[in-house]
Design a protein around this motif. Structure first.
Motif, mmCIF file in Angstrom:
data_model
loop_
_atom_site.group_PDB
_atom_site.id
_atom_site.type_symbol
_atom_site.label_atom_id
_atom_site.label_comp_id
_atom_site.label_asym_id
_atom_site.label_seq_id
_atom_site.Cartn_x
_atom_site.Cartn_y
_atom_site.Cartn_z
ATOM 1 N N GLY A 1 -4.602 -2.937 -10.559
ATOM 2 C CA GLY A 1 -6.361 -1.679 -10.576
ATOM 3 C C GLY A 1 -7.041 -3.240 -9.898
ATOM 4 N N SER A 2 -7.016 -4.238 -10.198
ATOM 5 C CA SER A 2 -7.728 -5.068 -8.674
ATOM 6 C C SER A 2 -7.201 -5.465 -7.880
ATOM 7 C CB SER A 2 -7.828 -6.818 -10.384
ATOM 8 O OG SER A 2 -6.598 -7.014 -9.677
ATOM 9 N N GLY A 3 -6.590 -4.880 -7.010
ATOM 10 C CA GLY A 3 -5.589 -4.175 -5.792
ATOM 11 C C GLY A 3 -6.399 -3.914 -5.243
ATOM 12 N N SER A 4 -5.923 -4.102 -4.083
ATOM 13 C CA SER A 4 -6.152 -3.546 -2.463
ATOM 14 C C SER A 4 -6.727 -1.698 -3.208
ATOM 15 C CB SER A 4 -5.783 -3.776 -1.570
ATOM 16 O OG SER A 4 -4.591 -2.658 -1.620
ATOM 17 N N ASP A 5 -8.158 -0.967 -2.672
ATOM 18 C CA ASP A 5 -7.794 -0.250 -2.051
ATOM 19 C C ASP A 5 -6.827 0.957 -1.832
ATOM 20 O OD1 ASP A 5 -10.513 0.172 -3.360
ATOM 21 O OD2 ASP A 5 -11.785 0.097 -1.521
ATOM 22 N N THR A 6 -6.368 0.690 -0.693
ATOM 23 C CA THR A 6 -5.346 1.236 -0.130
ATOM 24 C C THR A 6 -4.477 0.788 -1.026
ATOM 25 O OG1 THR A 6 -5.867 0.094 2.027
ATOM 26 C CG2 THR A 6 -3.236 0.788 2.136
ATOM 27 N N ALA A 7 -3.431 -0.205 -1.363
ATOM 28 C CA ALA A 7 -2.527 -0.113 -2.741
ATOM 29 C C ALA A 7 -2.658 1.125 -3.680
ATOM 30 C CB ALA A 7 -2.770 -1.368 -3.609
ATOM 31 N N ILE A 8 -4.521 1.075 -3.993
ATOM 32 C CA ILE A 8 -4.682 2.389 -5.536
ATOM 33 C C ILE A 8 -4.044 3.566 -4.424
ATOM 34 C CG2 ILE A 8 -6.343 2.770 -6.425
ATOM 35 C CD1 ILE A 8 -6.839 -0.228 -6.866
ATOM 36 N N GLU A 9 -5.239 3.379 -3.298
ATOM 37 C CA GLU A 9 -5.062 5.366 -2.895
ATOM 38 C C GLU A 9 -3.208 5.619 -2.816
ATOM 39 O OE1 GLU A 9 -6.669 8.300 -1.745
ATOM 40 O OE2 GLU A 9 -7.634 7.182 -2.534
ATOM 41 N N VAL A 10 -2.871 4.636 -2.324
ATOM 42 C CA VAL A 10 -1.169 5.381 -2.431
ATOM 43 C C VAL A 10 0.139 5.032 -3.637
ATOM 44 C CG1 VAL A 10 1.115 4.651 -1.457
ATOM 45 C CG2 VAL A 10 -1.603 4.038 0.133
ATOM 46 N N ALA A 11 -0.841 4.276 -4.346
ATOM 47 C CA ALA A 11 0.526 5.339 -5.452
ATOM 48 C C ALA A 11 -0.044 5.493 -6.910
ATOM 49 C CB ALA A 11 -0.231 3.488 -6.366
ATOM 50 N N ASP A 12 1.353 6.068 -7.223
ATOM 51 C CA ASP A 12 1.059 7.133 -8.145
ATOM 52 C C ASP A 12 0.044 7.323 -9.006
ATOM 53 O OD1 ASP A 12 2.870 8.877 -6.853
ATOM 54 O OD2 ASP A 12 4.737 7.319 -7.738
ATOM 55 N N ASP B 1 20.919 4.254 -2.684
ATOM 56 C CA ASP B 1 22.493 4.168 -3.872
ATOM 57 C C ASP B 1 22.260 4.541 -5.207
ATOM 58 O OD1 ASP B 1 22.905 1.717 -2.406
ATOM 59 O OD2 ASP B 1 22.118 0.584 -3.568
ATOM 60 N N ASP B 2 21.104 5.811 -4.400
ATOM 61 C CA ASP B 2 20.912 6.873 -5.771
ATOM 62 C C ASP B 2 20.227 6.537 -6.870
ATOM 63 O OD1 ASP B 2 22.413 9.409 -4.015
ATOM 64 O OD2 ASP B 2 24.263 8.553 -4.947
ATOM 65 N N ARG B 3 19.373 5.539 -6.576
ATOM 66 C CA ARG B 3 18.728 4.918 -7.301
ATOM 67 C C ARG B 3 17.095 5.575 -7.816
ATOM 68 N NH1 ARG B 3 21.317 0.228 -9.902
ATOM 69 N NH2 ARG B 3 22.326 -0.866 -8.455
ATOM 70 N N VAL B 4 16.543 5.434 -8.483
ATOM 71 C CA VAL B 4 14.952 6.000 -8.428
ATOM 72 C C VAL B 4 14.613 4.288 -9.011
ATOM 73 C CG1 VAL B 4 13.664 6.337 -10.731
ATOM 74 C CG2 VAL B 4 15.496 7.761 -10.333
ATOM 75 N N VAL B 5 14.225 3.937 -8.232
ATOM 76 C CA VAL B 5 12.849 2.928 -7.497
ATOM 77 C C VAL B 5 11.673 3.632 -7.773
ATOM 78 C CG1 VAL B 5 12.469 1.759 -5.630
ATOM 79 C CG2 VAL B 5 14.592 2.760 -5.662
ATOM 80 N N ALA B 6 11.462 2.867 -8.529
ATOM 81 C CA ALA B 6 9.729 1.998 -8.300
ATOM 82 C C ALA B 6 8.879 0.780 -8.225
ATOM 83 C CB ALA B 6 9.603 1.683 -9.894
ATOM 84 N N MET B 7 8.106 0.645 -7.659
ATOM 85 C CA MET B 7 7.190 -0.453 -7.105
ATOM 86 C C MET B 7 6.041 -0.515 -7.383
ATOM 87 S SD MET B 7 7.044 -2.643 -4.347
ATOM 88 C CE MET B 7 5.980 -3.506 -3.826
ATOM 89 N N VAL B 8 5.975 -1.843 -7.614
ATOM 90 C CA VAL B 8 4.361 -2.510 -7.822
ATOM 91 C C VAL B 8 4.034 -2.604 -6.590
ATOM 92 C CG1 VAL B 8 3.102 -3.510 -9.619
ATOM 93 C CG2 VAL B 8 6.204 -2.193 -10.720
ATOM 94 N N GLY B 9 2.344 -2.769 -6.638
ATOM 95 C CA GLY B 9 1.930 -4.019 -5.547
ATOM 96 C C GLY B 9 0.580 -3.732 -5.955
ATOM 97 N N ASP B 10 -0.279 -4.558 -5.324
ATOM 98 C CA ASP B 10 -1.446 -4.639 -5.026
ATOM 99 C C ASP B 10 -2.279 -4.502 -3.933
ATOM 100 O OD1 ASP B 10 -1.262 -7.571 -5.009
ATOM 101 O OD2 ASP B 10 -2.313 -8.350 -6.197
ATOM 102 N N GLY B 11 -1.780 -5.228 -2.883
ATOM 103 C CA GLY B 11 -2.000 -5.469 -1.426
ATOM 104 C C GLY B 11 -1.535 -4.588 -0.667
ATOM 105 N N VAL B 12 -2.668 -4.753 0.991
ATOM 106 C CA VAL B 12 -2.964 -3.573 1.957
ATOM 107 C C VAL B 12 -1.475 -3.685 2.537
ATOM 108 C CG1 VAL B 12 -3.335 -3.176 4.394
ATOM 109 C CG2 VAL B 12 -4.559 -3.783 2.314
#
Length: 166
Positions: free
Chosen positions: A74-85, A47-58
């Protein structure tokens, strides 16, 4: 802040409704599988939106990767931390708003600094081209341009979470 918030969760609808109500979120989708979270993010982006996502798990990693900007708790999974900006050190969702406000303040400073540099060049280049600017004065003007940009940028040190100035 003018941001549309949509909660995507794998929890059941009753739990999702209770959490959304407590968090002040009007729109939520419950029972979402990890792959469906990424599809929901992509649908919002369509829909031509800028989308932000917040997550903590695999299970959030595919959606974090699909978003334009992503935040990992920060207390989430290593996978989420690695993928996130952006990784939030504290497990506090207010950090997302603070990060957005800080990025807006930073962009404002960048625009101001470009304006300062533009003014110095608009004044200096024609004078130098006409031979009306002594090289010593031109060098001093360049130094003052750098000093004004650095000084203006240092004002960001006064920025505080919640948008309060220190």
């Amino acid at each position: 802040m003018g941001i549309r918030v949509v909660m995507l969760t794998g929890d059941n609808a009753a739990t999702a409704a209770a959490i959304a109500a407590e968090a002040g979120i009007d729109e939520f989708r419950a029972g979402i599988l990890p792959g469906d979270k990424a599809a929901a993010v992509n649908a919002l982006k369509a829909d031509d939106r800028v989308v932000a996502m917040v997550g903590d798990g695999v299970n959030d990693a595919p959606a974090l990767a699909a978003a334009d900007v992503s935040f990992a708790i920060g207390s989430g999974s290593d996978t989420a931390i690695e993928v996130a900006d952006v990784t939030l050190v504290r497990s506090d969702l207010h950090g997302v708003a603070d990060a957005i406000l800080l990025s807006r303040a930073t962009l404002g400073k960048i625009r101001q600094n470009l304006f300062f540099a533009f003014i110095y060049n608009v004044l200096g280049i024609p004078l130098a081209a006409l031979g009306m600017l002594n090289p010593v004065i031109a060098g001093a003007a360049m130094a003052m341009s750098s000093v004004s940009v650095v000084s203006n940028s240092l004002l960001l040190r006064r920025w505080r979470p919640g948008g309060r100035q220190g």
